[in-house]
Design a protein around this motif. Structure first.
Motif, short mmCIF file in Angstrom:
data_model
loop_
_atom_site.label_atom_id
_atom_site.label_comp_id
_atom_site.label_asym_id
_atom_site.label_seq_id
_atom_site.Cartn_x
_atom_site.Cartn_y
_atom_site.Cartn_z
N LEU A 115 53.31 81.54 73.22
CA LEU A 115 52.26 80.52 73.04
C LEU A 115 52.66 79.22 73.74
O LEU A 115 51.84 78.59 74.42
N TYR A 116 53.91 78.82 73.57
CA TYR A 116 54.40 77.59 74.19
C TYR A 116 54.25 77.66 75.71
O TYR A 116 53.81 76.70 76.36
N ALA A 117 54.61 78.81 76.29
CA ALA A 117 54.51 78.97 77.75
C ALA A 117 53.06 78.91 78.21
O ALA A 117 52.74 78.29 79.24
N GLU A 118 52.16 79.56 77.47
CA GLU A 118 50.75 79.57 77.87
C GLU A 118 50.11 78.20 77.68
O GLU A 118 49.20 77.83 78.43
N MET A 119 50.57 77.45 76.70
CA MET A 119 50.06 76.08 76.54
C MET A 119 50.51 75.21 77.71
O MET A 119 49.76 74.33 78.16
N ASP A 120 51.72 75.43 78.18
CA ASP A 120 52.19 74.72 79.37
C ASP A 120 51.30 75.04 80.57
O ASP A 120 50.92 74.15 81.34
N ALA A 121 50.98 76.33 80.72
CA ALA A 121 50.11 76.74 81.83
C ALA A 121 48.72 76.12 81.68
O ALA A 121 48.10 75.70 82.67
N LEU A 122 48.22 76.05 80.45
CA LEU A 122 46.90 75.45 80.22
C LEU A 122 46.93 73.96 80.57
O LEU A 122 45.98 73.44 81.18
N THR A 123 47.99 73.27 80.22
CA THR A 123 48.12 71.84 80.54
C THR A 123 48.09 71.63 82.05
O THR A 123 47.45 70.69 82.54
N GLU A 124 48.75 72.50 82.80
CA GLU A 124 48.75 72.38 84.26
C GLU A 124 47.36 72.61 84.84
O GLU A 124 46.93 71.91 85.76
N LEU A 125 46.65 73.60 84.31
CA LEU A 125 45.29 73.88 84.80
C LEU A 125 44.36 72.71 84.50
O LEU A 125 43.52 72.34 85.33
N GLU A 126 44.50 72.13 83.33
CA GLU A 126 43.63 70.99 82.99
C GLU A 126 43.96 69.77 83.85
O GLU A 126 43.06 69.00 84.20
N ALA A 127 45.22 69.61 84.20
CA ALA A 127 45.58 68.53 85.11
C ALA A 127 44.96 68.77 86.49
O ALA A 127 44.48 67.83 87.15
N SER A 128 44.95 70.02 86.93
CA SER A 128 44.31 70.36 88.22
C SER A 128 42.82 70.10 88.16
O SER A 128 42.22 69.63 89.14
N GLU A 129 42.20 70.39 87.00
CA GLU A 129 40.77 70.14 86.86
C GLU A 129 40.46 68.64 86.97
O GLU A 129 39.49 68.25 87.63
N ARG A 130 41.30 67.82 86.34
CA ARG A 130 41.07 66.38 86.42
C ARG A 130 41.23 65.87 87.85
O ARG A 130 40.45 65.02 88.30
N ARG A 131 42.23 66.39 88.56
CA ARG A 131 42.40 65.98 89.96
C ARG A 131 41.21 66.43 90.81
O ARG A 131 40.76 65.69 91.70
N MET A 132 40.69 67.61 90.54
CA MET A 132 39.54 68.12 91.28
C MET A 132 38.31 67.24 91.03
O MET A 132 37.57 66.90 91.97
N GLU A 133 38.11 66.85 89.77
CA GLU A 133 36.96 66.00 89.45
C GLU A 133 37.08 64.64 90.13
O GLU A 133 36.09 64.10 90.64
N GLN A 134 38.28 64.08 90.14
CA GLN A 134 38.48 62.78 90.80
C GLN A 134 38.22 62.89 92.30
O GLN A 134 37.61 62.00 92.91
N TRP A 135 38.66 63.99 92.89
CA TRP A 135 38.45 64.17 94.33
C TRP A 135 36.97 64.28 94.65
O TRP A 135 36.47 63.70 95.62
N MET A 136 36.25 65.02 93.80
CA MET A 136 34.81 65.20 94.05
C MET A 136 34.05 63.90 93.85
O MET A 136 33.07 63.63 94.54
N GLN A 137 34.50 63.06 92.91
CA GLN A 137 33.82 61.79 92.67
C GLN A 137 34.01 60.83 93.83
O GLN A 137 33.14 60.00 94.11
N HIS A 138 35.15 60.91 94.51
CA HIS A 138 35.46 59.96 95.57
C HIS A 138 35.21 60.52 96.98
O HIS A 138 35.47 59.83 97.96
N SER A 139 34.71 61.74 97.07
CA SER A 139 34.52 62.33 98.40
C SER A 139 33.19 61.95 99.02
O SER A 139 32.91 62.30 100.16
N GLY A 140 32.34 61.24 98.27
CA GLY A 140 31.09 60.77 98.83
C GLY A 140 29.97 61.78 98.66
O GLY A 140 30.20 62.96 98.36
N PRO A 141 28.71 61.35 98.85
CA PRO A 141 27.56 62.26 98.70
C PRO A 141 27.53 63.31 99.79
O PRO A 141 27.96 63.09 100.91
N ILE A 142 26.99 64.48 99.44
CA ILE A 142 26.90 65.61 100.37
C ILE A 142 25.42 65.83 100.70
O ILE A 142 24.58 65.89 99.80
N PRO A 143 25.05 65.92 101.99
CA PRO A 143 23.65 66.17 102.35
C PRO A 143 23.13 67.44 101.69
O PRO A 143 23.86 68.42 101.54
N ALA A 144 21.87 67.39 101.27
CA ALA A 144 21.29 68.51 100.51
C ALA A 144 21.28 69.80 101.32
O ALA A 144 21.41 70.89 100.77
#
Length: 476
Positions: free
Chosen positions: A158-187
């Protein structure tokens, strides 16, 4: 050792998974502390098996390195080994007592006051014979051991999988920040679809990981009621104390008396009997340079036994140099291996590697050892002839000392690694290296003399190698 985690990690865990502390519904985040204590108890059970006790007496305490640097006094060495076991047991008992204060129900008087129960049992006033009937120290030991093994394994996962979950959630936050700052995309642009593909994959991985963590929570100590986990630990603590008493009371003063022989039963796979008073060593078995650096007190309590593992200032451990000296010894071993005879084609490459290793080893040396090596080396090389016989003699001298000094250095590093905070070691259930077979209790003066001897002879080997590689016309 209490499990310590970053506050940010804990805060995120609480918000995602719920449960801030132990309750009757489950241990919650305290499952990891309980698992660490259980792993220590399982390790202690295994350290007190017949095989491990025989190895302690026959190999560890009679090893050449222990005899030369620590002591040949077997009762004293047994006392030190017993003191370390009790110190580990004290830590597990402290965890059980902390969790016991949270317990409710019919077991609350026993679990809530477990610190007093344990203290009485260590003094012998609680009566380990009563433990035989009330707790069933041998009758249920095997079953409790297997149950703790399962709990520790599941909680470690459980401890190991929680570590893996924490890393995935950190990646999700970085992905959201990148998408917010990458500018609008033409439709009409197809790049939006391409950009969303990594995000969708990450979300799927997150969903699966959260499901895995949820399942492991149900199968691990996270969901085990506090009183059940604490009762299991408390009984195991008293069982280990009874086994320590059974194994060491005959030769180590201060332990509670073991159970009467007529009442003693044996647990499967853990049937170590009492250690009998060791016989006197034959004159030729004693090692001349043994170092009796401790004074054995008369009757002592288990509290002083636990504290006896604090080494005096005259020891390597007491001066805080055991890791540094161990690393110096291991570096000397590696350099010796590099200096062994090589083919002519390898000479240049080996010479460059040796120079680098020599430089690293020199930088590691404390000032006192460095000065002693220089002083001894000047005397050693004065008028020395360069020939194969002299080189072979120096090599043999190094090997002779490292044959008993090297294992103590390796055991010292392993001892520290086993008590590290990494998850692999925190939940390890294997028997641990006894402190008495490391450099911890070694007499510092004798240990430094042995290290200086190794380094002086090793320097001679290097000098012979350098002279052998010199072109003949250099001497003209």
């Amino acid at each position: 050792m209490v499990l310590v985690m970053p506050r940010s990690w804990l805060a995120g865990l609480r918000s995602r998974l719920g449960g801030t502390s132990a309750s009757e519904d489950g241990l919650g985040i305290l499952a990891f502390e309980a698992a660490a204590a259980m792993s220590r108890l399982v390790s202690l059970h295994r350290s007190l098996s017949d095989e491990e006790v025989r190895r302690l007496r026959g190999d560890v305490l009679r090893g050449e390195g222990v005899a030369r640097l620590t002591s040949t006094d077997q009762p004293l060495l047994l006392r030190l080994a017993c003191g370390e076991l009790l110190a580990d047991l004290d830590r597990a008992a402290a965890t059980a007592a902390r969790l016991g204060a949270r317990c409710r129900g019919p077991d609350a008087p026993f679990l809530g006051g477990f610190d007093l129960v344990y203290a009485d049992a260590k003094r012998g006033t609680g009566g380990l014979a009563r433990l035989d009937a009330a707790v069933g120290f041998s009758r249920g030991a095997g079953k409790r051991l297997r149950k703790m093994e399962r709990h520790v394994a599941a909680t470690a996962k459980l401890y190991a999988e929680m570590d893996a979950l924490t890393e995935l959630e950190a990646s999700e936050r970085r992905m959201e920040q990148w998408m917010q700052h990458s500018g609008p995309i033409p439709a009409q642009s197809s790049s939006k679809t391409k950009r969303d593909e990594p995000s969708d994959k990450l979300l799927r991985e997150l969903r699966l990981q959260r499901q895995k963590v949820r399942r492991l929570r149900e199968a691990s100590l996270w969901s085990v009621p506090v009183h059940k986990a604490t009762k299991l630990m408390a009984r195991s603590v008293l069982a280990v104390l009874a086994r320590v008493s059974l194994a060491f009371a005959a030769v180590v003063p201060g332990l509670p008396p073991p159970l009467a022989a007529g009442r003693r039963t044996r647990a499967p796979g853990h049937s170590s009997g009492p250690l009998h008073q060791p016989t006197t060593m034959a004159p030729d078995a004693a090692i001349r340079h043994s170092a009796p650096i401790f004074r054995q007190n008369d009757a002592a309590s288990t509290t002083s036994l636990s504290q006896s593992i604090k080494p005096p200032a005259t020891t390597v451990g007491g001066s805080g140099m055991e890791l540094r000296y161990a690393n110096v010894i291991l570096s000397a071993e590696m350099l010796l291996s590099a200096l062994r005879p090589a083919t002519r084609d390898e000479d240049v490459q080996d010479g460059m590697m040796e120079l680098s290793m020599r430089d690293e080893l020199y930088k590691m040396l404390p000032v006192t050892i460095r000065s002693a090596v220089k002083a001894n080396l000047v005397e050693r090389l004065r008028g020395q002839q360069v020939d194969d016989e002299a080189a072979a003699a120096a090599m043999d001298a190094v090997e002779r000392v490292l044959r008993w000094l090297g294992p103590m250095a390796h055991d010292t590093l392993r001892w520290h690694d086993e008590r590290g905070m990494e998850r692999k070691q925190r939940f390890s259930m294997s028997p641990r290296v006894p402190m008495v077979q490391t450099l911890h209790f070694a007499d510092r003066r004798k240990a430094e003399a042995a290290i200086v001897e190794v380094l002086v002879e090793l320097s001679c080997v290097c000098w012979y190698q350098d002279q052998r590689r010199r072109p003949a016309d250099w001497d003209d």
